[in-house]
Design a protein around this motif. Structure first.
Motif, PDB file in Angstrom:
ATOM      1  N   ALA A   1     -52.012  90.088 -26.346  1.00 17.71           N
ATOM      2  CA  ALA A   1     -53.216  90.835 -25.983  1.00 17.71           C
ATOM      3  C   ALA A   1     -54.296  90.675 -27.041  1.00 17.71           C
ATOM      4  O   ALA A   1     -55.483  90.515 -26.716  1.00 17.71           O
ATOM      5  N   GLU A   2     -53.920  90.693 -28.327  1.00 12.81           N
ATOM      6  CA  GLU A   2     -54.899  90.510 -29.392  1.00 12.81           C
ATOM      7  C   GLU A   2     -55.514  89.108 -29.348  1.00 12.81           C
ATOM      8  O   GLU A   2     -56.740  88.949 -29.499  1.00 12.81           O
ATOM      9  N   GLU A   3     -54.678  88.100 -29.148  1.00 11.23           N
ATOM     10  CA  GLU A   3     -55.189  86.734 -29.100  1.00 11.23           C
ATOM     11  C   GLU A   3     -56.029  86.499 -27.850  1.00 11.23           C
ATOM     12  O   GLU A   3     -56.993  85.722 -27.865  1.00 11.23           O
ATOM     13  N   THR A   4     -55.691  87.188 -26.764  1.00 13.11           N
ATOM     14  CA  THR A   4     -56.463  87.044 -25.535  1.00 13.11           C
ATOM     15  C   THR A   4     -57.876  87.583 -25.716  1.00 13.11           C
ATOM     16  O   THR A   4     -58.843  87.010 -25.189  1.00 13.11           O
ATOM     17  N   ILE A   5     -58.006  88.685 -26.452  1.00 11.51           N
ATOM     18  CA  ILE A   5     -59.349  89.217 -26.721  1.00 11.51           C
ATOM     19  C   ILE A   5     -60.183  88.185 -27.470  1.00 11.51           C
ATOM     20  O   ILE A   5     -61.356  87.943 -27.131  1.00 11.51           O
ATOM     21  N   GLU A   6     -59.605  87.562 -28.488  1.00 10.89           N
ATOM     22  CA  GLU A   6     -60.342  86.556 -29.252  1.00 10.89           C
ATOM     23  C   GLU A   6     -60.704  85.359 -28.381  1.00 10.89           C
ATOM     24  O   GLU A   6     -61.824  84.828 -28.460  1.00 10.89           O
ATOM     25  N   GLN A   7     -59.775  84.933 -27.535  1.00  8.42           N
ATOM     26  CA  GLN A   7     -60.039  83.775 -26.678  1.00  8.42           C
ATOM     27  C   GLN A   7     -61.162  84.066 -25.675  1.00  8.42           C
ATOM     28  O   GLN A   7     -62.027  83.226 -25.429  1.00  8.42           O
ATOM     29  N   ARG A   8     -61.166  85.268 -25.117  1.00 13.35           N
ATOM     30  CA  ARG A   8     -62.207  85.606 -24.143  1.00 13.35           C
ATOM     31  C   ARG A   8     -63.560  85.825 -24.829  1.00 13.35           C
ATOM     32  O   ARG A   8     -64.607  85.581 -24.216  1.00 13.35           O
ATOM     33  N   ALA A   9     -63.547  86.290 -26.082  1.00 11.91           N
ATOM     34  CA  ALA A   9     -64.810  86.397 -26.819  1.00 11.91           C
ATOM     35  C   ALA A   9     -65.400  85.013 -27.072  1.00 11.91           C
ATOM     36  O   ALA A   9     -66.618  84.806 -26.942  1.00 11.91           O
TER      37      ALA A   9
ATOM     38  N   ILE B   1     -71.997  84.747 -18.156  1.00 15.09           N
ATOM     39  CA  ILE B   1     -71.848  85.524 -19.389  1.00 15.09           C
ATOM     40  C   ILE B   1     -71.348  86.931 -19.069  1.00 15.09           C
ATOM     41  O   ILE B   1     -70.438  87.462 -19.736  1.00 15.09           O
ATOM     42  N   ASN B   2     -71.914  87.558 -18.042  1.00 13.28           N
ATOM     43  CA  ASN B   2     -71.482  88.905 -17.672  1.00 13.28           C
ATOM     44  C   ASN B   2     -70.026  88.923 -17.219  1.00 13.28           C
ATOM     45  O   ASN B   2     -69.279  89.858 -17.526  1.00 13.28           O
ATOM     46  N   ALA B   3     -69.614  87.886 -16.492  1.00 11.51           N
ATOM     47  CA  ALA B   3     -68.213  87.819 -16.065  1.00 11.51           C
ATOM     48  C   ALA B   3     -67.285  87.683 -17.262  1.00 11.51           C
ATOM     49  O   ALA B   3     -66.228  88.329 -17.327  1.00 11.51           O
ATOM     50  N   ALA B   4     -67.674  86.839 -18.235  1.00 12.95           N
ATOM     51  CA  ALA B   4     -66.839  86.684 -19.430  1.00 12.95           C
ATOM     52  C   ALA B   4     -66.784  87.968 -20.245  1.00 12.95           C
ATOM     53  O   ALA B   4     -65.748  88.321 -20.816  1.00 12.95           O
ATOM     54  N   LEU B   5     -67.911  88.684 -20.317  1.00 12.64           N
ATOM     55  CA  LEU B   5     -67.926  89.948 -21.048  1.00 12.64           C
ATOM     56  C   LEU B   5     -67.021  90.977 -20.384  1.00 12.64           C
ATOM     57  O   LEU B   5     -66.311  91.732 -21.065  1.00 12.64           O
ATOM     58  N   SER B   6     -67.010  91.006 -19.090  1.00 11.50           N
ATOM     59  CA  SER B   6     -66.111  91.921 -18.377  1.00 11.50           C
ATOM     60  C   SER B   6     -64.647  91.578 -18.631  1.00 11.50           C
ATOM     61  O   SER B   6     -63.817  92.468 -18.852  1.00 11.50           O
ATOM     62  N   ARG B   7     -64.330  90.300 -18.625  1.00  6.80           N
ATOM     63  CA  ARG B   7     -62.951  89.890 -18.896  1.00  6.80           C
ATOM     64  C   ARG B   7     -62.551  90.245 -20.323  1.00  6.80           C
ATOM     65  O   ARG B   7     -61.400  90.604 -20.586  1.00  6.80           O
ATOM     66  N   GLN B   8     -63.488  90.170 -21.262  1.00  2.66           N
ATOM     67  CA  GLN B   8     -63.185  90.559 -22.639  1.00  2.66           C
ATOM     68  C   GLN B   8     -62.898  92.058 -22.727  1.00  2.66           C
ATOM     69  O   GLN B   8     -61.955  92.483 -23.411  1.00  2.66           O
TER      70      GLN B   8
END
Length: 587
Positions: A414-422, A477-484
């Motif tokens: 979960a921590e690495e996923t946050i970094e990847q989505r950012a 960008i908005n879609a990626a921000l939501s996924r983050q």
């Protein structure tokens, strides 16, 4: 007479090139109104010299890179929509606590809530985040609730003569479908990373063509119609008229085309995001190994429980036959009557049926274990580790929670996923920045490969500046921000789930130890009760009703002891899974 070589027609090439340039510009404008398919895509250059030396330098490379991006985007979309099938084989539950009838139960505790998304994500994202837990109390859990593929994708050639739990886990990790698929998904993530990296490296292609063509200049607005010729007076007095129809003539071109990214922040950030996605995929593969280790240990524990149930059923049957012989002896001595003998015979028949059921159940659990780890079906491997209580002291809640937070792979994912989505969000935002590419080509231009051949080349710098895409980039960008943000919420839930898992596992461990001690005491008392009832029957002061009741109590005590040992082992396995140490679990 060669039209191109004649001095009267030297101006034909420039005029024709101008016409073709105008035509291609209009086509490119029509194509340029479509939005880009991926952030950082460079639009093809305007204009074309097709037929007179090939396309502009770098155009073919940029078109090829755009095609690659489209393919990668389609691959990511397929990954985000496909659902990996989960097998649903049976894992035998234990017999009930009232008498161990040997029937397989389809019930069991439900799967624990997961902190991760169950659907498949994009490149390298986890397909399940929470490590499965063994049950605490009650019947053993079905393998389908573990969320893993329960079968082995390959089978070992020769089954070992003996097998302990550590060896079973090692074999299962090598052969189970879950670990093999997770490893392949990690390799797929690396392959996609290599594709992203190609946008930052030089791209060289070779092209060659030979064609024969004619040109109707009148159709381009040059010269008169109906075979009239255009006067060349505007290009110098005395110039020969330009014909409205040119050709046929041959054109040959063979060249190397080169392009190199100089500045492309979108591609650079995409590459960083892909590297983070590979780390997520590697952690997910490690999580799959933890899941398989938990499942294999549970299957091994269930098989050993079935073996203990067989031993208990055989002991009960042996006791029933001895009491049947005692009833027959007492009747011949005139101490007992016929009803006592019938009761004993009926009890012996029931215990014989329990033996058959327990043996069938044990065989099924062996098949389940063999299927899970990849042993040949029906092998005669002897399972060496047995269910027993250990003298290990229970760890403190605080120490166990800290260990779990540091070791649990679902939290790290979960921590690495946050970094990847950012990083993915930043890569999409970088699509607004200009892109600079170095382009060039070198090759031979001629009528035919060996006629009028000349070496030609082009080199330059290409600048692509996004101006307006109708809000496409902003939407991405908005879609990626939501996924983050989703990943951040999932991380908070995962950490809370870790603490709950640890606390629940410690409660089950403590309960399992008390159940084992209580069942041992109950077995001791039931054995003593049967001895006293048998003595009274031998002495003739009572019939065998007391004996049969004491016998039933002893059989129930045996079943409860087996159940308590199995639940104690499952509780310890639950704690190992909760702290991320299932691969090192031992009975």
């Amino acid at each position: 007479m060669n039209v191109i070589a004649n001095p009267r027609y030297r101006s034909i090439s420039s005029v024709t090139g101008l016409c073709l340039l105008m035509l291609i510009v209009s086509e490119v404008r029509a194509q340029g109104s479509q939005p880009a398919t991926a952030p950082g895509n460079a639009q093809p250059q305007s204009g074309s010299q097709q037929g007179f030396g090939g396309p502009p330098a770098g155009q073919q490379q940029q078109q090829e890179l755009q095609r690659r991006r489209q393919q990668m985007q389609q691959t990511n979309q397929q990954q985000s929509t496909e659902q990996s099938p989960t097998a649903q084989p049976r894992l035998p539950a234990s017999s009930n606590s009232g008498g161990a009838t040997g029937q397989r139960s389809t019930g069991g505790q439900g799967a624990p809530p997961t902190s991760g998304r169950s659907e498949a994500g994009s490149l390298g994202e986890p397909r399940g985040a929470t490590t499965p837990r063994a049950p605490v109390g009650g019947s053993l859990r079905s393998p389908s609730s573990l969320g893993v593929q329960t079968g082995a994708a390959r089978v070992v050639a020769v089954a070992p003569e003996q097998l302990n739990l550590a060896e079973a886990i090692a074999i299962g990790l090598e052969n189970n479908l879950t670990t093999l698929l997770a490893a392949e998904r990690a390799e797929e993530a690396r392959a996609l990373q290599q594709q992203v990296r190609s946008f930052l490296l030089p791209n060289i292609t070779g092209t060659a063509y030979q064609q024969n063509r004619t040109l109707n200049l009148a159709a381009q607005g040059l010269g008169g119609g109906g075979g009239e010729e255009m006067s060349g007076g505007g290009m110098g007095g005395g110039a020969a008229p330009i014909p409205s129809f040119v050709g046929p003539f041959n054109t040959f071109d063979a060249r190397l085309n080169f392009s190199q990214t100089i500045l492309n922040l979108a591609a650079l950030r995409e590459y960083k995001s892909s590297k983070s996605a590979v780390q997520v995929a590697d952690l997910t593969a490690q999580l799959a190994r933890e899941q398989v280790a938990t499942f294999v240990a549970l299957a091994y524990l269930t098989a050993q429980r079935s073996n203990l149930e067989v031993q208990a059923a055989r002991a009960d049957y042996q006791l029933a036959t001895s009491l049947q012989e005692l009833a027959l002896k007492q009747r011949r001595a005139g101490v007992a009557n016929g009803i006592d003998l019938v009761r004993a015979e009926s009890r012996a028949a029931q215990e014989r049926l329990r033996v058959v059921q327990a043996e069938a159940n044990a065989e099924q659990t062996r098949l389940d274990l063999e299927r899970a780890i990849g042993l040949p079906q029906g092998s005669a491997t002897h399972l060496t580790d047995t269910l027993t209580i250990r003298a290990d002291a229970l760890p403190s809640v605080e120490a166990a929670v800290q260990q779990a937070l540091a070791s649990r792979l679902d939290t790290r994912i979960a921590e690495e996923t946050i970094e990847q989505r950012a990083l993915d969000r930043k890569a999409r935002a970088a699509a607004r920045y200009p892109i600079v590419n170095a382009v060039g080509d070198y090759g031979q231009s001629a009528n035919t490969p060996f006629r009028n051949d000349r070496a030609t080349r082009t080199y330059g710098v290409q600048l692509s500046v996004p101006v307006f895409d109708g809000g496409y980039t902003r939407g991405r960008i908005n879609a990626a921000l939501s996924r983050q943000r989703q990943a951040e919420w999932e991380l908070g839930n995962s950490r809370g789930q870790v603490e709950q898992d640890v606390r629940t596992a410690l409660v089950g461990w403590r309960l399992g130890a008390e159940q084992v001690r209580a069942s041992e005491e109950q077995f001791r008392l039931a054995t003593r009760e049967l001895e006293l009832a048998t003595q009274r029957f031998r002495a003739g002061v009572a019939d065998n009703t007391e004996v049969l009741e004491a016998q039933a109590g002893l059989a129930n005590a045996r079943a409860l002891r087996v159940q308590a040992l199995a639940q104690y082992g499952a509780a310890r396995l639950n704690f190992a899974a909760a702290t991320g140490t299932a691969q090192s679990f031992r009975l």
